[in-house]
Write an enzyme that holds these catalytic residues in place. Structure first.
Site, PDB file in Angstrom:
ATOM      1  N   ASP A 294       1.928   6.198  16.611  1.00  8.53           N
ATOM      2  CA  ASP A 294       0.820   4.780  16.638  1.00  8.53           C
ATOM      3  C   ASP A 294       2.187   4.135  17.883  1.00  8.53           C
ATOM      4  O   ASP A 294       3.248   4.901  18.514  1.00  8.53           O
ATOM      5  CB  ASP A 294       0.913   3.931  15.574  1.00  8.53           C
ATOM      6  CG  ASP A 294       2.329   3.942  15.473  1.00  8.53           C
ATOM      7  OD1 ASP A 294       3.445   4.523  15.702  1.00  8.53           O
ATOM      8  OD2 ASP A 294       2.733   3.112  14.150  1.00  8.53           O
TER       9      ASP A 294
ATOM     10  N   LEU B  95      -8.874 -11.631   9.854  1.00  8.54           N
ATOM     11  CA  LEU B  95      -8.312 -10.585  10.626  1.00  8.54           C
ATOM     12  C   LEU B  95      -8.593  -9.708  12.168  1.00  8.54           C
ATOM     13  O   LEU B  95      -8.170  -9.292  12.440  1.00  8.54           O
ATOM     14  CB  LEU B  95      -8.872  -8.892   9.397  1.00  8.54           C
ATOM     15  CG  LEU B  95      -7.362  -8.497   9.054  1.00  8.54           C
ATOM     16  CD1 LEU B  95      -6.073  -9.157   9.294  1.00  8.54           C
ATOM     17  CD2 LEU B  95      -7.742  -7.737   8.251  1.00  8.54           C
ATOM     18  N   GLY B  96      -9.643 -10.133  12.952  1.00  8.74           N
ATOM     19  CA  GLY B  96     -10.351 -10.025  13.922  1.00  8.74           C
ATOM     20  C   GLY B  96     -10.760  -8.515  13.801  1.00  8.74           C
ATOM     21  O   GLY B  96     -10.575  -7.746  12.500  1.00  8.74           O
TER      22      GLY B  96
ATOM     23  N   GLN C  60      -4.390  -2.681  15.556  1.00  7.67           N
ATOM     24  CA  GLN C  60      -4.270  -3.584  16.515  1.00  7.67           C
ATOM     25  C   GLN C  60      -3.924  -4.488  15.448  1.00  7.67           C
ATOM     26  O   GLN C  60      -4.632  -5.679  16.067  1.00  7.67           O
ATOM     27  CB  GLN C  60      -5.813  -4.301  17.201  1.00  7.67           C
ATOM     28  CG  GLN C  60      -6.302  -2.534  17.841  1.00  7.67           C
ATOM     29  CD  GLN C  60      -7.428  -2.234  18.537  1.00  7.67           C
ATOM     30  OE1 GLN C  60      -8.207  -2.917  18.435  1.00  7.67           O
ATOM     31  NE2 GLN C  60      -7.224  -2.791  20.191  1.00  7.67           N
TER      32      GLN C  60
ATOM     33  N   GLU D 165      -4.145   1.109   6.759  1.00  8.34           N
ATOM     34  CA  GLU D 165      -4.253   1.976   7.867  1.00  8.34           C
ATOM     35  C   GLU D 165      -5.040   1.358   8.996  1.00  8.34           C
ATOM     36  O   GLU D 165      -5.441   1.173  10.564  1.00  8.34           O
ATOM     37  CB  GLU D 165      -4.583   3.458   7.846  1.00  8.34           C
ATOM     38  CG  GLU D 165      -3.380   4.682   7.292  1.00  8.34           C
ATOM     39  CD  GLU D 165      -2.264   4.105   8.433  1.00  8.34           C
ATOM     40  OE1 GLU D 165      -2.561   3.664   9.844  1.00  8.34           O
ATOM     41  OE2 GLU D 165      -1.039   4.398   7.801  1.00  8.34           O
TER      42      GLU D 165
ATOM     43  N   TRP E 205       0.440  -1.040   0.363  1.00  7.40           N
ATOM     44  CA  TRP E 205      -0.044  -0.276   0.067  1.00  7.40           C
ATOM     45  C   TRP E 205       0.883   1.385   0.330  1.00  7.40           C
ATOM     46  O   TRP E 205       0.328   2.124   0.028  1.00  7.40           O
ATOM     47  CB  TRP E 205      -0.671  -0.167   1.275  1.00  7.40           C
ATOM     48  CG  TRP E 205       0.139  -0.199   2.389  1.00  7.40           C
ATOM     49  CD1 TRP E 205       0.903   0.842   3.165  1.00  7.40           C
ATOM     50  CD2 TRP E 205       0.303  -1.144   3.209  1.00  7.40           C
ATOM     51  NE1 TRP E 205       1.187  -0.002   4.133  1.00  7.40           N
ATOM     52  CE2 TRP E 205       0.550  -1.557   4.115  1.00  7.40           C
ATOM     53  CE3 TRP E 205      -0.885  -2.593   2.303  1.00  7.40           C
ATOM     54  CZ2 TRP E 205       0.424  -2.152   5.152  1.00  7.40           C
ATOM     55  CZ3 TRP E 205      -0.537  -3.833   3.636  1.00  7.40           C
ATOM     56  CH2 TRP E 205       0.199  -3.658   5.068  1.00  7.40           C
ATOM     57  N   ARG E 206       2.428   1.144  -0.101  1.00  6.32           N
ATOM     58  CA  ARG E 206       3.486   2.062   0.381  1.00  6.32           C
ATOM     59  C   ARG E 206       3.623   2.831  -1.230  1.00  6.32           C
ATOM     60  O   ARG E 206       4.010   2.144  -1.800  1.00  6.32           O
ATOM     61  CB  ARG E 206       4.127   2.082   0.907  1.00  6.32           C
ATOM     62  CG  ARG E 206       4.629   2.728   1.351  1.00  6.32           C
ATOM     63  CD  ARG E 206       6.253   2.952   2.464  1.00  6.32           C
ATOM     64  NE  ARG E 206       5.828   2.708   4.026  1.00  6.32           N
ATOM     65  CZ  ARG E 206       6.546   2.171   4.935  1.00  6.32           C
ATOM     66  NH1 ARG E 206       7.568   2.165   4.588  1.00  6.32           N
ATOM     67  NH2 ARG E 206       6.264   2.624   5.751  1.00  6.32           N
TER      68      ARG E 206
ATOM     69  N   CYS F  16      20.030  -0.821  19.042  1.00  5.96           N
ATOM     70  CA  CYS F  16      21.037   0.232  19.106  1.00  5.96           C
ATOM     71  C   CYS F  16      22.207   0.638  18.165  1.00  5.96           C
ATOM     72  O   CYS F  16      22.781   1.542  17.697  1.00  5.96           O
ATOM     73  CB  CYS F  16      21.230   0.520  20.528  1.00  5.96           C
ATOM     74  SG  CYS F  16      19.372   0.897  21.412  1.00  5.96           S
TER      75      CYS F  16
ATOM     76  N   TYR G 289      -5.351   9.162  15.882  1.00  5.48           N
ATOM     77  CA  TYR G 289      -4.572   8.505  14.807  1.00  5.48           C
ATOM     78  C   TYR G 289      -4.494   8.547  13.622  1.00  5.48           C
ATOM     79  O   TYR G 289      -3.619   8.331  11.805  1.00  5.48           O
ATOM     80  CB  TYR G 289      -3.873   7.337  15.488  1.00  5.48           C
ATOM     81  CG  TYR G 289      -3.042   6.374  14.170  1.00  5.48           C
ATOM     82  CD1 TYR G 289      -1.625   6.472  14.302  1.00  5.48           C
ATOM     83  CD2 TYR G 289      -3.746   4.931  13.426  1.00  5.48           C
ATOM     84  CE1 TYR G 289      -0.452   6.255  13.529  1.00  5.48           C
ATOM     85  CE2 TYR G 289      -2.563   5.060  12.930  1.00  5.48           C
ATOM     86  CZ  TYR G 289      -1.042   4.859  12.368  1.00  5.48           C
ATOM     87  OH  TYR G 289       0.026   4.513  11.124  1.00  5.48           O
TER      88      TYR G 289
ATOM     89  N   CYS H  48      21.254   2.064  14.684  1.00  2.00           N
ATOM     90  CA  CYS H  48      20.152   3.066  14.338  1.00  2.00           C
ATOM     91  C   CYS H  48      20.325   4.593  14.458  1.00  2.00           C
ATOM     92  O   CYS H  48      21.802   4.872  15.039  1.00  2.00           O
ATOM     93  CB  CYS H  48      19.328   3.731  16.642  1.00  2.00           C
ATOM     94  SG  CYS H  48      17.752   4.310  16.263  1.00  2.00           S
TER      95      CYS H  48
END
Length: 350
Positions: free
Chosen positions: A143, A85-86, A47, A42, A20-21, A202, A125, A205
């Protein structure tokens, strides 16, 4: 500002490829994100993990390529495609939102947060994410990933859920007016791939040198969480009634409440003190046999334990209104939530 530029530089080279990006390189070359895809993803990602959403997103886009296609679909078909998918209220709101945008906005999503918030199923959000990612408007997208990353970056000790109130203005300050959508997605990717809940990487990062949580040696303990409330356990019974041809009796749940509008075999009311073996609640007198394993499932606010019983329908059985027989090879196409699939699986029917 340096934090922002550093993260965007990292994102340009490390962004996840998602169905979707729109990639950073495509955006820089003038390709605009598809608002329908941003909204759909989205809603699905609420969840739910990216891994679980990918195949569902592709199925939805294949079945309903445009918002107009979804708005003209049948709600039952949307629920069937969503099954598994809930959090099924999302699917019902997805359908309501598609029809609302088609009717009241000429099939085009509004661009502003405040207008997006008026759409069915769109919260703070999601409104910020759509406005920023789809339309390039400045908004603070927060988020779980963003909460975690910024709580560590600034060593914020405030517990969840109160943490969000502190993180949101920080995200607003960091988000640039140029490429705000890319920055929001960069924060999500950083949290999903580097600044993970456990064992954050880390050493690779982009914010390693400025991260206060890392400097203080507390990064992995953040964000702090309030003690979880103990979930109650409710009980119930599921009755798998079959006819002579192996068809299973199903019905549609009520249009309101948990799992509203979904399909199910006959079940009893779920309650803390409900019985697991009260056959007086069976849909018909028959030779009911209890399956070896009970179904256990966890919802947002409670655990469920459900005994599963199976029987053949007597020849005198009359199909009640609102019920139907579903053939074994048709069960996968029914709008069955995961807990009901567990019950059917316990009976060896799927």
């Amino acid at each position: 500002m340096q934090d922002t530029l550093t993260l965007l530089y990292w994102y340009d080279r490390n962004s996840r490829q998602l169905p979707w990006r729109t990639s950073p390189s495509d955006i820089l070359s003038g390709v605009k994100p598809e608002p329908y895809h941003v909204w759909l993803s989205e809603i699905m990602l609420q969840q739910t993990t990216v891994a679980a959403v990918k195949s569902y997103f592709q199925t939805f886009v294949l079945n309903w390529p445009t918002l107009a296609d979804m708005a003209n679909a049948e709600e039952e078909d949307i629920l069937k495609a969503w099954a598994g998918l809930g959090y099924y209220s999302r699917a019902r709101n997805l359908y309501k939102c598609a029809k609302f945008v088609q009717l009241h906005h000429n099939g085009r999503f509004p661009e502003e947060e405040e207008r997006l918030l008026k759409l069915p199923g769109v919260g703070p959000y999601t409104a910020a994410a759509i406005s920023t990612i789809a339309f390039g408007r400045h908004a603070a997208v927060v988020d779980g990933n963003v909460e975690r990353v910024l709580s560590r970056r600034f060593a914020i000790l405030t517990e969840l859920p109160a943490l969000k109130a502190e993180v949101k203005p920080l995200m607003g300050e960091l988000t640039p007016h140029d490429r705000p959508g890319d920055f929001a997605q960069a924060m999500m990717d950083l949290g999903a791939t580097v600044c993970t809940p456990k064992s954050p990487a880390c050493g690779i990062c982009p914010w390693m040198e400025v991260c206060e949580g890392r400097k203080q040696g507390i990064a992995e303990t953040l964000p702090r969480k309030a003690p979880k409330k103990v979930k109650p356990t409710r009980k119930g019974m599921a009755f798998l009634l079959s006819d002579g041809g192996g068809h299973v009796l199903l019905r549609k749940r009520q249009d309101k409440g948990l799992l509203a509008g979904m399909s199910e075999p006959v079940t009893t009311h779920w309650a803390d003190d409900a019985s697991l073996d009260d056959l007086s609640q069976a849909p018909v007198a028959a030779n009911w046999v209890r399956m070896d394993k009970d179904v256990k499932h966890t919802f947002t606010h409670f655990h469920l334990e459900m005994s599963v019983w199976q029987a053949k329908a007597p020849t005198s059985f009359v199909l009640p209104d609102g019920y139907w027989w579903s053939a074994p090879d048709e069960l996968d196409g029914e709008a069955l939530p995961t807990v009901m699939k567990k019950a059917l699986k316990a009976g060896g029917l799927i």
